[in-house]
Design an enzyme around this catalytic site. Structure first.
Site, PDB file in Angstrom:
ATOM      1  N   MET A  26       0.756  -1.144   0.118  1.00  0.00           N
ATOM      2  CA  MET A  26       0.054   0.074   0.016  1.00  0.00           C
ATOM      3  C   MET A  26       0.815   1.324   0.089  1.00  0.00           C
ATOM      4  SD  MET A  26      -3.483  -1.035   1.903  1.00  0.00           S
ATOM      5  CE  MET A  26      -2.985  -0.811   3.756  1.00  0.00           C
ATOM      6  N   GLU A  31      12.052  -0.021   4.885  1.00  0.00           N
ATOM      7  CA  GLU A  31      13.129  -0.991   4.908  1.00  0.00           C
ATOM      8  C   GLU A  31      12.315  -2.467   4.749  1.00  0.00           C
ATOM      9  OE1 GLU A  31      16.398  -1.705   4.144  1.00  0.00           O
ATOM     10  OE2 GLU A  31      16.368   0.193   3.578  1.00  0.00           O
ATOM     11  N   HIS A  33       9.504  -3.273   3.630  1.00  0.00           N
ATOM     12  CA  HIS A  33       9.062  -3.442   2.216  1.00  0.00           C
ATOM     13  C   HIS A  33      10.116  -3.962   1.223  1.00  0.00           C
ATOM     14  CE1 HIS A  33       5.683  -0.714   3.487  1.00  0.00           C
ATOM     15  NE2 HIS A  33       4.974  -1.617   3.122  1.00  0.00           N
ATOM     16  N   LYS A 145       5.628 -11.681   7.360  1.00  0.00           N
ATOM     17  CA  LYS A 145       4.937 -12.463   8.490  1.00  0.00           C
ATOM     18  C   LYS A 145       4.474 -11.401   9.696  1.00  0.00           C
ATOM     19  CE  LYS A 145       7.737 -16.814   8.819  1.00  0.00           C
ATOM     20  NZ  LYS A 145       8.444 -17.574   9.855  1.00  0.00           N
ATOM     21  N   LEU A 181       8.956  -2.628  11.787  1.00  0.00           N
ATOM     22  CA  LEU A 181       8.590  -1.862  10.958  1.00  0.00           C
ATOM     23  C   LEU A 181       7.306  -1.758  10.142  1.00  0.00           C
ATOM     24  CD1 LEU A 181      11.576  -1.077  11.493  1.00  0.00           C
ATOM     25  CD2 LEU A 181      11.962  -0.909   8.751  1.00  0.00           C
ATOM     26  N   SER A 182       6.390  -0.579  10.277  1.00  0.00           N
ATOM     27  CA  SER A 182       5.148  -0.471   9.770  1.00  0.00           C
ATOM     28  C   SER A 182       5.121   0.888   9.361  1.00  0.00           C
ATOM     29  CB  SER A 182       4.094  -0.857  10.756  1.00  0.00           C
ATOM     30  OG  SER A 182       2.781  -0.505  10.579  1.00  0.00           O
ATOM     31  N   SER A 183       4.222   1.127   8.399  1.00  0.00           N
ATOM     32  CA  SER A 183       3.809   2.506   7.887  1.00  0.00           C
ATOM     33  C   SER A 183       3.272   3.183   8.845  1.00  0.00           C
ATOM     34  CB  SER A 183       2.767   2.472   6.694  1.00  0.00           C
ATOM     35  OG  SER A 183       3.507   1.720   5.593  1.00  0.00           O
ATOM     36  N   ARG A 184       2.432   2.596   9.900  1.00  0.00           N
ATOM     37  CA  ARG A 184       1.614   3.412  10.823  1.00  0.00           C
ATOM     38  C   ARG A 184       2.697   3.920  12.042  1.00  0.00           C
ATOM     39  NH1 ARG A 184      -2.789  -0.640   9.078  1.00  0.00           N
ATOM     40  NH2 ARG A 184      -4.144   0.610   8.292  1.00  0.00           N
TER      41      ARG A 184
HETATM   42  O1  PAF Z   1      -0.239  -5.795   3.713  1.00  0.00           O
HETATM   43  C1  PAF Z   1      -0.575  -4.897   2.955  1.00  0.00           C
HETATM   44  O2  PAF Z   1      -0.012  -3.939   2.661  1.00  0.00           O
HETATM   45  C2  PAF Z   1      -1.794  -4.857   2.445  1.00  0.00           C
HETATM   46  O3  PAF Z   1      -3.114  -5.471   3.145  1.00  0.00           O
HETATM   47  C3  PAF Z   1      -2.216  -5.602   0.792  1.00  0.00           C
HETATM   48  C4  PAF Z   1      -1.617  -7.225   0.846  1.00  0.00           C
HETATM   49  C5  PAF Z   1      -1.083  -4.823  -0.164  1.00  0.00           C
HETATM   50  C6  PAF Z   1      -3.231  -5.719   0.413  1.00  0.00           C
HETATM   51  O4  PAF Z   1      -3.777  -4.302   0.225  1.00  0.00           O
END
Ligand code: PAF
Length: 279
Positions: A26, A31, A33, A145, A181-184
């Site tokens: 999304m 890092e 991703h 994961k 790590l998370s976008s949030r």
């Molecule tokens: O994990 C995510 O970023 C989303 O849930 C995904 C798999 C891209 C689906 O929109």
């Protein structure tokens, strides 16, 4: 890297490719991703990434509108990772008409944990993943994961629909202090960012007690939630589950050292964080 928004153009571009490996995202790439892209490279060629903030998986009071969108920075990062095609459809490209056909995930997996606290989330995720797979037709696809239940959901969907895509799991990428790590994470204030690793520390404490054979998992979960709450968190759940199906383990499962995972979701201020740890 080619940036493509139309499904027809994407199909033209990928025609004849038999080993495409796909990484759906999304956006707001970090890092974590990029580690998915690096794992993808080992599993096929070309790498196709997607950026699409999928409205279907957000609840009415969730952060769809303010979800961070950083397209230009994302493009630069993907270029450096050797991604061949970035599929970045608009909502109109991917949902030219209301998406009335949707995947209906089974309740025993879709209605628990994240599914309990985010109704409709897994319908939204599996619907968009199925549609993205139909557009990209990948031989394999990489999922992190960190979103443990999502990974399992996508795997089960592929199996039950006999989709020809192999799902590859990537380990969670953590900051040095343990925070996944998370976008949030970017919603966290400085003070909250300093507190945030407590979630992973708590998972480690629970995992250690499970490893030592503590049979009363209900008490472990309840005490761990209370410890987080005492630090100012609002936990949705901390749950010890069987890895195989994310159902609660029986006493027999615990005695026989069934592979387990501890999963957590908790709010710190306005930010909801999730994490998990395999035992
Ligand atoms: O994990 C995510 O970023 C989303 O849930 C995904 C798999 C891209 C689906 O929109």
């Amino acid at each position: 890297m080619k940036i493509i928004s139309s499904i027809d153009e994407l199909r033209d571009q990928l025609r004849g490719q038999l080993r495409t490996v796909f990484v759906p995202t999304m956006g707001n790439l970090h890092e974590g991703h990029l580690s998915l892209m690096r794992l993808a490279r080992k599993h096929g060629d070309p790498i196709v990434a997607s950026i699409f903030v999928n409205r279907l998986q957000f609840g009415p009071n969730e952060d769809f509108d303010k979800y961070p969108r950083t397209f230009h920075a994302d493009v630069e990062k993907l270029e450096k990772e050797g991604v061949y095609v970035l599929f970045a459809p608009t909502e109109r490209d991917l949902y030219p008409e209301p998406q009335q056909f949707r995947v209906n995930p089974p309740n025993d997996l879709g209605g628990i944990l994240e599914g309990e606290f985010r109704p409709g989330f897994f319908t939204g995720v599996t619907t968009v993943v199925l549609k993205l797979f139909s557009c990209v037709q990948p031989k394999s696809a990489v999922f992190g994961k960190k979103d443990y239940q999502q990974l399992m959901m996508v795997r089960n969907m592929c199996r039950q629909f006999a989709l020809p895509t192999e799902i590859i799991a990537a380990e969670t990428y953590r900051a040095e202090d343990g925070l996944a790590l998370s976008s949030r994470n970017m919603y966290l204030s400085e003070q909250e960012r300093a507190e945030a690793p407590a979630l992973y520390r708590t998972l480690n404490e629970v995992a250690e007690e499970v490893r030592q054979g503590q049979p009363d998992i209900f008490t472990l979960e309840r005490d761990a939630m209370a410890r987080l709450a005492a630090r100012g968190w609002k936990p949705d759940y901390i749950s010890i589950r069987k890895r195989i199906d994310l159902q609660p383990p029986s006493a027999g499962d615990i005695a026989q050292a069934e592979p387990m995972v501890v999963l957590a979701a908790a709010k710190l201020g306005v930010t909801r964080l999730i994490d998990n740890l395999e035992v």
